[in-house]
Design a protein around this motif. Structure first.
Motif, short mmCIF file in Angstrom:
data_model
loop_
_atom_site.label_atom_id
_atom_site.label_comp_id
_atom_site.label_asym_id
_atom_site.label_seq_id
_atom_site.Cartn_x
_atom_site.Cartn_y
_atom_site.Cartn_z
N LYS A 178 64.55 -29.79 24.60
CA LYS A 178 65.14 -29.02 25.75
C LYS A 178 65.69 -27.48 25.46
O LYS A 178 65.39 -26.57 26.06
CB LYS A 178 66.36 -29.97 26.59
CG LYS A 178 65.63 -31.10 27.09
CD LYS A 178 66.55 -31.90 27.67
CE LYS A 178 67.77 -32.51 26.68
NZ LYS A 178 67.35 -33.20 25.73
N SER A 179 66.59 -27.46 24.58
CA SER A 179 67.38 -26.25 24.56
C SER A 179 66.30 -25.16 23.75
O SER A 179 66.45 -24.21 23.91
CB SER A 179 68.54 -26.33 23.51
OG SER A 179 69.68 -27.47 24.34
N THR A 180 65.28 -25.90 22.84
CA THR A 180 64.48 -24.79 22.13
C THR A 180 63.71 -24.25 23.27
O THR A 180 63.24 -23.18 23.34
CB THR A 180 63.45 -25.72 21.03
OG1 THR A 180 64.59 -26.41 20.61
CG2 THR A 180 62.80 -24.97 20.36
N VAL A 190 70.15 -18.37 23.90
CA VAL A 190 71.15 -18.46 24.69
C VAL A 190 72.02 -19.65 24.38
O VAL A 190 73.07 -19.76 24.98
CB VAL A 190 70.89 -18.39 26.25
CG1 VAL A 190 70.31 -17.02 26.62
CG2 VAL A 190 69.81 -19.50 26.38
N ARG A 191 71.49 -20.81 24.07
CA ARG A 191 72.21 -21.94 23.55
C ARG A 191 73.36 -21.67 22.83
O ARG A 191 73.09 -21.10 21.89
CB ARG A 191 71.33 -22.88 22.87
CG ARG A 191 71.92 -24.41 22.95
CD ARG A 191 71.08 -25.35 22.51
NE ARG A 191 70.66 -25.04 21.08
CZ ARG A 191 69.99 -25.85 20.48
NH1 ARG A 191 70.00 -27.10 20.78
NH2 ARG A 191 69.56 -25.73 19.16
N ARG A 192 74.46 -21.71 23.52
CA ARG A 192 75.57 -21.15 22.71
C ARG A 192 75.98 -21.68 21.51
O ARG A 192 76.06 -22.74 21.29
CB ARG A 192 76.75 -21.13 23.74
CG ARG A 192 76.46 -20.39 24.93
CD ARG A 192 77.48 -20.57 26.08
NE ARG A 192 76.73 -19.77 27.22
CZ ARG A 192 77.63 -19.17 28.13
NH1 ARG A 192 78.67 -19.24 28.16
NH2 ARG A 192 76.98 -18.39 29.09
N ILE A 222 68.59 -25.63 34.13
CA ILE A 222 69.88 -26.24 33.76
C ILE A 222 69.42 -26.96 32.68
O ILE A 222 68.61 -28.06 32.72
CB ILE A 222 70.33 -27.07 35.05
CG1 ILE A 222 70.81 -26.48 36.33
CG2 ILE A 222 71.64 -27.86 34.59
CD1 ILE A 222 71.16 -27.29 37.52
N ASP A 223 70.11 -26.91 31.36
CA ASP A 223 69.91 -27.55 30.31
C ASP A 223 70.93 -28.55 30.06
O ASP A 223 72.13 -28.31 30.66
CB ASP A 223 70.20 -26.65 28.89
CG ASP A 223 69.89 -27.23 27.75
OD1 ASP A 223 69.26 -28.18 27.85
OD2 ASP A 223 70.17 -26.73 26.80
N THR A 224 70.76 -29.67 29.70
CA THR A 224 71.43 -30.95 29.77
C THR A 224 71.51 -31.49 28.44
O THR A 224 70.63 -31.44 27.67
CB THR A 224 71.27 -31.98 30.67
OG1 THR A 224 69.93 -32.74 30.56
CG2 THR A 224 71.09 -31.35 32.26
MG LIG Z 1 70.12 -29.38 23.73
#
Ligand SMILES: [Mg+2]
Ligand SMILES: Nc1nc2c(ncn2[C@@H]2O[C@H](COP(=O)(O)OP(=O)(O)OP(=O)(O)O)[C@@H](O)[C@H]2O)c(=O)[nH]1
Ligand SMILES: [Zn+2]
Length: 324
Positions: A178-180, A190-192, A222-224
């Protein structure tokens, strides 16, 4: 944009700020069993002091992703609010699991938003088309896309499912990608990785935070954090939409309240006998239905207990009143 431990990262026309509910509004949220989440629209009141704004109201939510609560309160928890689309993210690697996708689909349909299946890591699987076909077979009415965040394949088509001004949430297990995918769509990491400082100074929520991002194309994503188990609640899930193939058959059964086990004129049994309905899929459907019915009974019982307790309090007050 995000909510954590009673604090909310809000975005306004003047930029982002951390804010907290006023005492009175906090009481209302607690009474109604509501916690604020990414995607919410809130009303802020500017503060003169160091915390820049107080939250005074929450606007009504449209389609929202709900998860069955697990605590003693068993209240439903809102994971993401005001959605147009739910992206069900699953890897085409060892992450691939059709039974989990069936659960995710029921959860997504229950939100009222349009589910879209996003199969990631297509670059790692030469047979990705066969895997995608397998998911199409269990996801009637749902677009199934295979993408690679690394090579960029499929990203263009995927963005078509998130036009400007629309909001999507990504759900899936940990490691699904997801974050990738978020980073690929944002065009930057942006994934902090830096600390998100909250005013209580207690540190980082990098991995536990559900957070909304504005994509360069104008959609909101929205990333979860990955969900370990997809529990289906009475209100959060919509099995008839997720299994619309079986629900559609049931309309042809002779009896309205057909249990699809041994009744004459059962269209589901006919489909099973003909081989047009996969017995495994039918089995999964029955199991999930039992699960939802169980959760419904559990939360009914909880409501009853709450109501009884309230009446007991009222009659105690009445008694005191009469005695005076
Ligand atoms: Mg993630
Ligand atoms: N080859 C390949 N690897 C990918 C792709 N997308 C993600 N990965 C890898 O999969 C792993 C997990 O990706 P993440 O984006 O952290 O997964 P996630 O869904 O955000 O996981 P959680 O935050 O724990 O829920 C990482 O090592 C990524 O590099 C892809 O398209 N191709
Ligand atoms: Zn039947």
């Amino acid at each position: 944009m995000a909510a954590s431990r009673g604090l909310v990262l809000a975005r306004t026309a003047k930029g982002e700020c951390w804010s907290a509910p006023t005492g009175r509004f906090r009481e209302r949220l607690q009474r109604d069993g509501i916690s604020l989440c990414a995607g919410d629209w809130i009303m802020l009141q500017p503060n003169p002091g160091p915390s820049k704004a107080s939250i005074i109201d929450l606007l009504p939510r449209s389609a929202s992703l709900m998860r069955q609560g697990t605590g003693p309160g068993i209240r439903q928890q809102c994971l993401a609010a005001n959605l147009e689309v739910v992206w069900l993210v699953m890897g085409l690697d060892r992450n691939f699991n059709p039974a989990r996708m069936e659960r995710l689909l029921a959860l997504a349909w229950g939100s009222g938003a349009q589910p879209v299946v996003v199969l990631t890591k297509r670059d790692l699987n030469a047979q990705w088309e066969a895997f995608a076909t397998r998911i199409e077979g269990i996801a009637p009415g749902v677009p199934v896309l295979a993408i690679s965040a690394h090579s960029g394949e499929g990203l263009e088509e995927l963005q078509g499912f998130l036009p400007e001004g629309h909001t999507a949430v990504m759900v899936g297990s940990s490691g699904a990608g997801k974050s990738t995918l978020l980073n690929a769509l944002m065009g930057s990491d942006v994934r902090r990785t830096k600390e998100i400082r909250v005013s209580d100074g207690r540190g980082r929520h990098t991995t536990s935070l559900r957070e909304l991002f504005l994509l360069p194309r104008g959609g909101c994503l929205i990333d979860t954090p990955g969900i370990r188990e997809v529990g289906l609640g009475a209100e959060g899930a919509d099995l008839d939409s997720a299994f619309s193939d079986i629900a559609g058959l049931a309309g042809d059964c002779r009896f309205r309240d057909c249990s699809h086990s041994a009744e004459p004129g059962c269209a589901v049994q006919v489909a099973l006998a003909e081989g047009s309905l996969d017995p495994d899929r039918h089995g999964h459907y029955l199991r999930l239905r039992r699960e939802v019915a169980f959760e419904a009974a559990r939360s009914d019982e909880h409501l009853w207990r709450e109501r009884e307790e309230k009446w007991r309090r009222i009659s105690r007050l009445q008694k005191q009143f009469k005695e005076r």
